[in-house]
Design a protein around this motif. Sequence first.
Motif, short mmCIF file in Angstrom:
data_model
loop_
_atom_site.label_atom_id
_atom_site.label_comp_id
_atom_site.label_asym_id
_atom_site.label_seq_id
_atom_site.Cartn_x
_atom_site.Cartn_y
_atom_site.Cartn_z
N ILE A 199 0.34 -12.69 -23.09
CA ILE A 199 -1.11 -12.55 -23.30
C ILE A 199 -1.84 -13.41 -22.28
O ILE A 199 -1.37 -14.50 -21.92
CB ILE A 199 -1.53 -13.03 -24.71
N TYR A 236 -5.55 -15.32 -21.97
CA TYR A 236 -6.74 -15.76 -22.67
C TYR A 236 -7.74 -16.34 -21.68
O TYR A 236 -7.36 -16.92 -20.67
CB TYR A 236 -6.41 -16.85 -23.70
N GLN A 264 -10.99 -19.03 -21.64
CA GLN A 264 -11.70 -20.04 -22.41
C GLN A 264 -12.91 -20.54 -21.64
O GLN A 264 -12.77 -21.21 -20.60
CB GLN A 264 -10.79 -21.22 -22.77
N LYS A 319 -16.02 -23.28 -25.92
CA LYS A 319 -15.62 -22.18 -26.81
C LYS A 319 -14.10 -22.16 -26.99
O LYS A 319 -13.37 -22.83 -26.27
CB LYS A 319 -16.08 -20.84 -26.24
N GLY A 320 -13.66 -21.36 -27.93
CA GLY A 320 -12.24 -21.19 -28.13
C GLY A 320 -11.69 -20.13 -27.19
O GLY A 320 -12.44 -19.34 -26.61
N PRO A 321 -10.37 -20.12 -26.98
CA PRO A 321 -9.76 -19.09 -26.14
C PRO A 321 -10.03 -17.69 -26.69
O PRO A 321 -9.95 -17.46 -27.91
CB PRO A 321 -8.27 -19.42 -26.20
N PHE A 365 -9.06 -13.56 -26.29
CA PHE A 365 -8.09 -12.59 -25.80
C PHE A 365 -8.69 -11.74 -24.69
O PHE A 365 -9.83 -11.26 -24.79
CB PHE A 365 -7.65 -11.71 -26.96
N ASP A 368 -3.10 -8.02 -23.01
CA ASP A 368 -1.71 -8.35 -23.28
C ASP A 368 -0.78 -7.30 -22.68
O ASP A 368 -1.22 -6.24 -22.25
CB ASP A 368 -1.45 -8.49 -24.80
N PHE A 427 -5.61 -18.89 -19.51
CA PHE A 427 -4.29 -19.28 -19.99
C PHE A 427 -3.39 -18.06 -20.10
O PHE A 427 -3.82 -17.02 -20.61
CB PHE A 427 -4.36 -19.90 -21.38
N PHE A 487 -8.31 -26.59 -32.52
CA PHE A 487 -8.62 -25.18 -32.71
C PHE A 487 -7.82 -24.61 -33.86
O PHE A 487 -6.61 -24.81 -33.96
CB PHE A 487 -8.28 -24.37 -31.45
N GLY A 507 -10.82 -19.96 -33.39
CA GLY A 507 -12.14 -20.47 -33.72
C GLY A 507 -12.76 -21.12 -32.48
O GLY A 507 -12.14 -21.18 -31.42
N SER A 508 -13.97 -21.63 -32.64
CA SER A 508 -14.69 -22.20 -31.49
C SER A 508 -14.36 -23.66 -31.24
O SER A 508 -14.86 -24.25 -30.30
CB SER A 508 -16.19 -22.02 -31.67
#
Lengths: 111, 113
Positions: free
Chosen positions: A34, A36, A38, A42-44, A46, A49, A89, B90, B105-106
């Motif tokens: 996968i 990602y 980021q 913020k979070g990673p 998608f 894949d 990532f 996270f 999540g953020s």
Amino acid sequence: GESVGLHLPTLSVQEGDNSIINCAYSNSASDYFIWYKQESGKGPQFIIDIRSNMDKRQGQRVTVLLNKTVKHLSLQIAATQPGDSAVYFCADTSGYSTLTFGKGTMLLVSP
Amino acid sequence: DTAVSQTPKYLVTQMGNDKSIKCEQNLGHDTMYWYKQDSKKFLKIMFSYNNKELIINETVPNRFSPKSPDKAHLNLHINSLELGDSAVYFCASSHPSGNEKLFFGSGTQLSVL
């Protein structure tokens, strides 16, 4: 232990260029990969894949290439935009094990 | 609607304190995770829960205790906070069937002073 790693920690490109982010993985049993993205704060998220029975998969402006012979994964972004600036990532897994993340590559896109 | 939500977004606290981070997912996933991201952006798994049961506990100090009241929630409680606990944490979730992508999540930025 085995881990996924990246060749370039930072990649700087001009807007409109194509970007290629590379990843080397070490687990020869990995069968799912996968990418990602980021963004700062913020979070990673998608992106795309690919499973080990494929060597190429295309999405919207992105293409992932998998070379199992040399255990190499790449993410190609066409016509890179400033909004593509982020840390990218790669991650891999085999069977029911959890994803192993690489160290990340920062992509900087200048206008 | 946020798929994986965690609170708080920022957490600043003194060494020695106890704090909790909450996580909820509305994706119907059975598996939830906690990851720690250090200052170099490296993402390392801490815990994994499948349908409220612990399935992975990486070498995390026992000051960290995850709690899953139901499969949609996975909270992280940290006792006796230390400077080295400062990081972004996270929460994530996925289907348990293997070879499935994680939804994150953020993040919660924890700063221990």
